[in-house]
Every structure is written in C-alpha cells, then in structure tokens.
Write a protein that holds these residues in place. Structure first.
Motif, PDB file in Angstrom:
ATOM      1  N   TYR A  35       0.934  -1.265   0.152  1.00 15.38           N
ATOM      2  CA  TYR A  35       0.159   0.142  -0.152  1.00 15.38           C
ATOM      3  C   TYR A  35       0.930   1.229   0.011  1.00 15.38           C
ATOM      4  N   GLU A  36       1.847   1.383   0.619  1.00 20.32           N
ATOM      5  CA  GLU A  36       2.660   2.448   0.761  1.00 20.32           C
ATOM      6  C   GLU A  36       3.863   2.365  -0.536  1.00 20.32           C
ATOM      7  N   THR A  37       3.907   3.412  -0.858  1.00 26.80           N
ATOM      8  CA  THR A  37       5.179   3.536  -2.049  1.00 26.80           C
ATOM      9  C   THR A  37       6.204   3.637  -1.614  1.00 26.80           C
ATOM     10  N   ALA A  38       7.243   2.979  -2.236  1.00 27.83           N
ATOM     11  CA  ALA A  38       8.532   2.894  -1.690  1.00 27.83           C
ATOM     12  C   ALA A  38       9.330   3.739  -2.738  1.00 27.83           C
ATOM     13  N   TYR A  39      10.277   4.780  -2.412  1.00 28.23           N
ATOM     14  CA  TYR A  39      11.112   5.313  -3.202  1.00 28.23           C
ATOM     15  C   TYR A  39      12.290   5.690  -2.639  1.00 28.23           C
ATOM     16  N   GLU A  40      13.083   6.331  -3.570  1.00 26.83           N
ATOM     17  CA  GLU A  40      14.420   6.805  -3.176  1.00 26.83           C
ATOM     18  C   GLU A  40      14.836   8.456  -3.286  1.00 26.83           C
ATOM     19  N   VAL A  41      15.414   9.220  -2.535  1.00 29.22           N
ATOM     20  CA  VAL A  41      15.590  10.437  -2.629  1.00 29.22           C
ATOM     21  C   VAL A  41      17.060  10.806  -2.957  1.00 29.22           C
ATOM     22  N   GLU A  42      17.608  11.543  -3.660  1.00 37.46           N
ATOM     23  CA  GLU A  42      19.097  11.994  -4.047  1.00 37.46           C
ATOM     24  C   GLU A  42      19.086  13.349  -4.173  1.00 37.46           C
ATOM     25  N   THR A  43      20.084  13.924  -3.588  1.00 35.92           N
ATOM     26  CA  THR A  43      20.028  15.381  -3.571  1.00 35.92           C
ATOM     27  C   THR A  43      20.532  16.075  -4.996  1.00 35.92           C
ATOM     28  N   ASN A  44      19.743  17.074  -5.497  1.00 34.31           N
ATOM     29  CA  ASN A  44      19.646  17.705  -6.803  1.00 34.31           C
ATOM     30  C   ASN A  44      19.476  16.683  -7.854  1.00 34.31           C
ATOM     31  N   ALA A  45      18.607  15.892  -7.605  1.00 34.23           N
ATOM     32  CA  ALA A  45      18.020  15.029  -8.594  1.00 34.23           C
ATOM     33  C   ALA A  45      16.686  14.650  -8.663  1.00 34.23           C
ATOM     34  N   SER A  46      16.031  14.353  -9.968  1.00 31.68           N
ATOM     35  CA  SER A  46      14.598  13.970  -9.741  1.00 31.68           C
ATOM     36  C   SER A  46      14.585  12.649  -9.758  1.00 31.68           C
ATOM     37  N   LYS A  47      13.616  11.996  -8.819  1.00 33.18           N
ATOM     38  CA  LYS A  47      13.725  10.486  -8.494  1.00 33.18           C
ATOM     39  C   LYS A  47      12.182  10.337  -8.664  1.00 33.18           C
ATOM     40  N   LYS A  48      11.966   8.923  -9.102  1.00 35.60           N
ATOM     41  CA  LYS A  48      10.533   8.351  -9.407  1.00 35.60           C
ATOM     42  C   LYS A  48       9.748   8.231  -7.971  1.00 35.60           C
ATOM     43  N   LEU A  49       8.572   8.849  -8.027  1.00 38.99           N
ATOM     44  CA  LEU A  49       7.897   8.716  -6.958  1.00 38.99           C
ATOM     45  C   LEU A  49       6.612   7.794  -7.334  1.00 38.99           C
ATOM     46  N   VAL A  50       5.572   8.318  -7.778  1.00 40.55           N
ATOM     47  CA  VAL A  50       4.313   7.503  -8.301  1.00 40.55           C
ATOM     48  C   VAL A  50       4.170   7.907  -9.914  1.00 40.55           C
ATOM     49  N   HIS A  51       4.390   6.772 -10.576  1.00 36.80           N
ATOM     50  CA  HIS A  51       4.123   6.634 -11.830  1.00 36.80           C
ATOM     51  C   HIS A  51       2.801   5.930 -12.353  1.00 36.80           C
ATOM     52  N   SER A  52       1.762   6.560 -12.749  1.00 35.32           N
ATOM     53  CA  SER A  52       0.426   5.662 -13.037  1.00 35.32           C
ATOM     54  C   SER A  52       0.020   5.989 -14.478  1.00 35.32           C
TER      55      SER A  52
END
Length: 324
Positions: A232-249
C-alpha cells in the motif's frame, strides 16, 4: 502573448473535518474556519482556479487551453483531453478523520456521472504523533462479508491502518477504500474528478447544515476492489539535486526532487505541462521567462513550452514534480 510559469489563486473549501494548518503551516490566507482543502490548480466546474501572476492573470485553465492548446498542456495531452485539464492539485488538512470512502473507476464514473474516475496520490507533509491513514483492506474480503461489516458497524475490523509520518507516500487507485486520519497535512495529486462515495462518516453532524452527510453505501459496493495488497505504501529513493521516481501511473507521473544547491531540469522531450508542488523548504526557479520563487505550500505550473528550468535552494527543499 507568451506563456510563462503560472501561479494560481487557490480555491479554499470548508470541510466538516478541516483545521487550521493550511493557514498556520502553509501560510495560506483566508478568513473562514474549518478549511480542509486548498485547491491549487483546478478545472472542476464551480471550483476553477484563475492565474494569479503576469499578463494572463484572471484566466482559467480552460481559457488557457482554448487559447494556447498544445503549447500550454502538450500536444498529446491536448489530443487526449481537449480543453478538459486532466489533473486536480490540492493540499489537504484533516483535523479530524475524513469519511471512509472509495472512488469509482473511469468506466463506472463515465457511466454513472459522465466524469473521469479519481485515481490519486498522497504525500504526507506533516503528521501529528500517532496519526493514521486507512488504505485498503487487511485481508481479502468477500463482497457479502463487506456488506455485513458495514451494516454491523464493524467495517474498521477489516481495514488496513497505516501509521504515517512526513514523507510517506501512498497511491490510491480507484476502487481502494481509504480515509485520511486526524492530524495529517498532505499534498494530493489526482485526476480531475469530484466523485466520492462515502461509506462511513462516524455518524457526524455537520455544524453548517445541522445534518449528517449523505452516504453512498449502495453505489460503493460495485466500485470497491476487495483484494488485499502488501504494498500500500509507495517505496522511493531521494537523491540531492536529482529527480527521482515517486508515483508513475497511467494517469499522471510524479517525481520527487530534492534540492540543496541547484539542479537543471530539461523538459524538451516531455510533451506535457509540468506542475511543481513545494512540500518542504523554499527555492528559486529560473527560466527564459524570468525568475520565480516558491515556498512550502506553493504550486506553480510550467506550460509545455517551458523546456529548461534551473532550481536553486540554500536549504533542503523538496518538490513534487507532476506531469502526464
């Protein structure tokens, strides 16, 4: 007249469960009590937001799409949706729990309401200690058993309850039973739709009307996905000064951008508008059209013709980056 990054005048909505965090945490300006939602970018009839900055001030999303077509929303988006703007962008403050509810699928919403369905996502911006969400079921459920639980007032026995904190993210597809709990402030990105089936509302009386709100228990039965899921919860990574995938539907794509310093974003191959929601910190946005600032709780829309932007921040700033 040229397009440029657009800020909008929010539409503030009274809710039986609304609080003060939109004002105290996000620095929104309004006079009413119990404001639960700030509709930041909306094409919903009767709740249209208007441009707040520059030469296009006062224009609605529909007027912008009529005038600029694919230059505003992207050529593919214009082909698919015409002058119907496809996303609704909100901040939500739940002082007390929302009703337990479900949204119908595109097919059911079209058949019953001539509307889009309502697939949505939540990003938790702030949560009080022990704050919770309801997302889906805690087991596979038979339809008849679900109906009995509703009739007996034991629905929460079969619902999945999640403790939440800042940064937690959930995708809520149509058919998934859900509710935002007390003490949660979140950013919501969803399809443009205002169709909600309330299943249970804690027998509350609305102080404004003196009545309990309407339930849609019968309509909800055929709209619900009764399966249990373990993600149910979305797993994601964060990287400083980068755009990272969160929710793609299939209905929208959202990335999370963390900025401390600067990042350049190139949308040359993105045939869509891009919406930024600042969910933490503050930043400066530079593009060909000029320099713009964003603070926590602000939203800005980049038209499809804005292809290159530089984002700068001297603190840890987080932005949700949404497009089609």
């Amino acid at each position: 007249m040229k397009l440029y990054p657009l800020k909008f005048n929010p539409v503030y909505s009274y809710r039986i469960w609304g609080g003060e965090k939109l004002k105290t945490v996000l620095n929104k300006t309004y006079e009413e009590d119990s404001i639960g939602e700030s509709w930041e970018i909306s094409d919903v009839d009767g709740n249209e937001t208007t441009v707040a900055n520059g030469d296009l001030a006062g224009k609605t999303l529909r007027q912008l799409t009529e005038q600029f077509k694919g230059d505003f929303v992207g050529n593919k988006v214009y082909e698919d949706f015409g002058t119907d703007f496809p996303l609704l962008i909100k901040f939500i403050d739940a002082k007390t729990p929302l009703s337990i509810q479900v949204h119908p699928s595109n097919e059911l919403a079209k058949e019953r309401h001539n509307s889009f369905g309502k697939n949505e996502m939540w990003y938790i911006m702030q949560a009080d200690k022990d704050a919770e969400l309801i997302v889906g079921f805690n087991q596979d459920v038979e339809k008849d058993a679900y109906v009995k639980h509703v009739e007996n007032g034991t629905l929460t026995d079969i619902l999945n309850i999640e403790k939440v904190e800042r940064g937690d993210t959930f995708y809520i597809p149509t058919g998934r039973v859900h509710a935002i709990g007390a003490g949660v402030l979140l950013a919501e990105i969803q399809q443009t739709s205002n169709i909600t089936y309330r299943i249970y509302d804690y027998n509350r009386v609305d102080a404004k009307t003196g009545e309990m709100r309407e339930l849609h228990t019968d309509m909800a039965v055929d709209a619900i996905d009764y399966k249990f899921y373990d993600d149910y919860e979305t797993a994601y990574e964060v990287e400083t000064n980068a755009s990272k995938k969160l929710v793609h539907s299939p209905y929208f794509k959202t990335n999370i951008v963390e900025i401390n310093g600067e990042i350049n974003r190139d949308y040359t191959n993105t045939d869509s508008f891009v919406i930024y929601m600042c969910v933490e910190g503050a930043l400066k946005l530079e593009c060909e059209a000029g320099i713009y600032t964003m603070n926590t709780g602000e939203t800005i829309l980049l038209p499809a013709t804005t292809t290159n932007v530089k984002l700068t921040s001297s603190e840890n700033t987080r932005v949700l980056e949404a497009s089609l």
